[in-house]
Design an enzyme around this catalytic site. Structure first.
Site, PDB file in Angstrom:
ATOM      1  N   HIS A   8       0.818  -1.214   0.000  1.00  0.00           N
ATOM      2  CA  HIS A   8       0.000   0.000   0.000  1.00  0.00           C
ATOM      3  C   HIS A   8       0.856   1.269   0.000  1.00  0.00           C
ATOM      4  O   HIS A   8       2.069   1.235   0.275  1.00  0.00           O
ATOM      5  CB  HIS A   8      -0.907   0.008   1.235  1.00  0.00           C
ATOM      6  CG  HIS A   8      -0.125  -0.026   2.511  1.00  0.00           C
ATOM      7  ND1 HIS A   8       0.471   1.083   3.067  1.00  0.00           N
ATOM      8  CD2 HIS A   8       0.183  -1.051   3.339  1.00  0.00           C
ATOM      9  CE1 HIS A   8       1.110   0.754   4.163  1.00  0.00           C
ATOM     10  NE2 HIS A   8       0.954  -0.552   4.361  1.00  0.00           N
ATOM     11  N   GLU A  82      -2.520  -7.249   7.086  1.00  0.00           N
ATOM     12  CA  GLU A  82      -1.177  -7.304   7.630  1.00  0.00           C
ATOM     13  C   GLU A  82      -1.084  -8.344   8.748  1.00  0.00           C
ATOM     14  O   GLU A  82      -2.087  -8.694   9.379  1.00  0.00           O
ATOM     15  CB  GLU A  82      -0.780  -5.921   8.170  1.00  0.00           C
ATOM     16  CG  GLU A  82       0.641  -5.816   8.699  1.00  0.00           C
ATOM     17  CD  GLU A  82       1.729  -6.185   7.700  1.00  0.00           C
ATOM     18  OE1 GLU A  82       1.801  -7.377   7.329  1.00  0.00           O
ATOM     19  OE2 GLU A  82       2.512  -5.305   7.310  1.00  0.00           O
TER      20      GLU A  82
END
Length: 238
Positions: A8, A82
């Site tokens: 990201h 994550e």
């Protein structure tokens, strides 16, 4: 299947070096939004058939320009989130970052029973990531882009790619919006082709970071004090 694993864009937690892994997570900074806007041009040579994102807001913001440019509906999957920081959540000290990455790379090396303090273990983390890869491979798509997170991408690639080991992944943190390109299937295995634009197993060009939208900021960052250098292997971890 050709697999594009994309970290990201820059977040406000990245600026503070925080282990930010819980929902919904920090949003992109202005630079992060510009990095996301640069992704369609950076991936112009890729025929992306499907686009996956994690449940954290930063991956969805990062994928939005690419989705709009290609007419794709991002598929939100919790398996791409994550690696859970558990008791280390929102800590920004070197000790926490080192323990977090040491645990993640222990999973890559095969010690999957080890548990992140207060979080998941390697069996759980790899299983959820593997499930998304298997779904994508079973879809029949030729090229799939997945916007995920730095530690998750590095841990999974070191565990599953035949030509990426833990020392390599530990020594090569991912910039924001950097791309790891792999080919393969869950049944036949995975081979990494490039890491942030540099070919795996081939010569590394001095300017390889230009291949990633994060390699050179789209516009100069604000003038200010230089960032604090993270401990080895800790950069690019969320």
């Amino acid at each position: 299947m050709r697999l594009l694993l994309i970290r990201h864009g820059e977040t406000f937690s990245n600026l503070r070096r925080l282990l930010d892994t819980a929902l919904p997570g920090a949003a992109l900074t202005p630079l992060g939004l510009r990095q996301a806007a640069a992704l369609p041009a950076a991936l112009a040579g890729e025929d992306v058939d499907a686009l996956y994102v994690s449940t954290l807001v930063r991956t969805q913001q990062t994928a939005a320009p690419l989705a709009a440019a290609r007419g794709l509906e991002p598929l939100v999957r919790g398996g791409l989130r994550e690696l859970s920081a558990g008791d280390l959540e929102l800590r920004g000290d070197d000790a926490a970052a080192e323990l977090y990455m040491r645990t993640a790379f222990a999973w890559s090396a095969g010690d999957t029973g080890l548990r992140m303090p207060g979080g998941e273990n390697g069996v759980e983390a790899l299983a959820r990531l593997d499930a998304v890869m298997a779904e994508a491979a079973g879809s029949g798509a030729g090229t799939v882009a997945m916007v995920s997170h730095g530690a998750a991408i590095r841990m999974w690639t070191a565990a599953r790619a035949e030509n990426v080991d833990v020392p390599f992944a530990a020594a090569h943190p991912l910039d924001n919006t950097a791309v790891v390109v792999l080919e393969g299937t869950p049944e036949e295995g995975w081979k990494a082709l490039s890491w942030m634009g540099a070919p795996i197993g081939g010569p590394v060009r001095a300017d390889h970071r230009a291949d990633s939208p994060a390699g050179r900021p789209v516009t100069p960052p604000p003038v200010g004090p230089p960032p604090v250098s993270p401990p080895p292997g800790a950069a690019g971890l969320d």
